[in-house]
Design an enzyme around this catalytic site. Sequence first.
Site, PDB file in Angstrom:
ATOM      1  CB  SER A   1      22.786 106.929 -22.566  1.00 36.08           C
ATOM      2  OG  SER A   1      23.102 107.660 -23.720  1.00 36.08           O
TER       3      SER A   1
ATOM      4  CG  ASP B   1      20.713 108.485 -27.403  1.00 33.40           C
ATOM      5  OD1 ASP B   1      19.965 109.463 -27.642  1.00 33.40           O
ATOM      6  OD2 ASP B   1      21.585 108.520 -26.525  1.00 33.40           O
TER       7      ASP B   1
ATOM      8  CG  ASP C   1      19.569 109.783 -23.210  1.00 35.43           C
ATOM      9  OD1 ASP C   1      20.030 109.194 -24.194  1.00 35.43           O
ATOM     10  OD2 ASP C   1      20.263 110.488 -22.453  1.00 35.43           O
TER      11      ASP C   1
ATOM     12  CG  ASP D   1      22.120 112.279 -24.864  1.00 34.63           C
ATOM     13  OD1 ASP D   1      21.978 111.250 -25.554  1.00 34.63           O
ATOM     14  OD2 ASP D   1      22.783 112.304 -23.806  1.00 34.63           O
TER      15      ASP D   1
END
Length: 462
Positions: free
Chosen positions: A104, A249, A251, A253
Amino acid sequence: MALIKSISGIRGTIGGKPGEGLTPLDVVKFTAAYGSWVISHTNNPKVIIGRDARISGEMVSKLVSATLQGLGIHVVDLGLSTTPTVELAVPLEKAGGGIILTASHNPIQWNALKLLNDKGEFISDSEGKAILDSAEKEDFSFAEVKKIGAYTKIDDYIDRHVQHVLGLNLVDIQAIKDRNFKVVIDCVNSTGGIALPKLLRALGVEEIEEMYCTPNGHFPHNPEPLPENLRDISEKLQKGKFDLGIVVDPDVDRLCFMNEDGSPFGEEYTLVAVADYILSQTPGNTVSNLSSTRALRDVTEKRGGQYQAAAVGEVNVVNKMKETNAIIGGEGNGGVIYPESHYGRDALVGIGLFLTHLAKFGKSISRLRATYPNYYISKNKIELTPDINVDQVLEAIKNKYKKQPINDIDGVKIEFEKEWVHLRKSNTEPIIRIYSESESQATAEHLANKIIMDIKEVITGS
């Protein structure tokens, strides 16, 4: 080196000794425990995997794939992907689960395995504990040679994800196209660099300035989308050539927007704005976690809905959303969860809804931000010695403020007239995190400092 095992997965820094960093042995052991859980609990030996662009991703992905195949599981590899893309793919591919290889917002040396159930949602607390226990005991058995699992690669799932966003009823492609937005994006050299340009063009945005969109995993700045890490895109916007900035970010999400003048729209206000638009079209309830801005509650009640707070953590927010039949929810870190799409934080869905809202609003993004209540959050922590009983400290604070409305489902949240303070202990270190919010930054900080003094008094017994 660091290795953190939690109910949501395993994360750590690459390298070092087994058990102290995220080494190949740790990856294999943890993947084997998860794969065994999938087989025993879903009777469906098929797992979707996908990864962000960090430079350790390919190595970790190969270890995960081979381990799952060794258990007799059919692996469907989406390659470079996003967290919400993998979440969508699990039920679409009728899989027994999914693993997202991403740390993340953590820096480049980190990686992690995030675990999904057969609905494409994060596994529960009890399931996570069972998998951790299985990994610790090495309680798994591999398949015989003729039962080794198959491996399939699918390269177009981000395209399918984009089409999914376009198909949402409240995403108005024509309204976005008609506004002729000029957008600058920062995708921190991860998979947002693949997904955002595809989505924006599909939404009819023709002028896109791409910053850090090469998915090579070399993050040009701290990848957490906080204002102090976004100076480059801020400077680009200050030149006055763009209507807004979009940041994700690694990833994809978490989602935040930047105003046309380079100032932050406010990560906390991503969900507030999207929820306001959803509620204007479909009355209903909302949910965010205890540490998120009060502005969502204000907007929800103004629209005639009910707001509920959940414990911190996406799985807790999702559970509360299901329990209250919420039509929109998420977290103040820029995480938008829209059940009409799926129960997971999804920046692509958030972009489609936000741009529709901004297009229909008809004015600048800074003017839109000005329509919402102005709150400020102060984030602090107090470090404790390991011998201090954090639960007893929190109980003492709770008792001191017992005349105020208190929520204790996750630490202690104390409500005041237009302010709140939330204390919760860290799961990994002797720290109490202290978040406070008020209509002014100074008051929020004053409130946090007052609680910190209260904690110190409890500890010293004075």
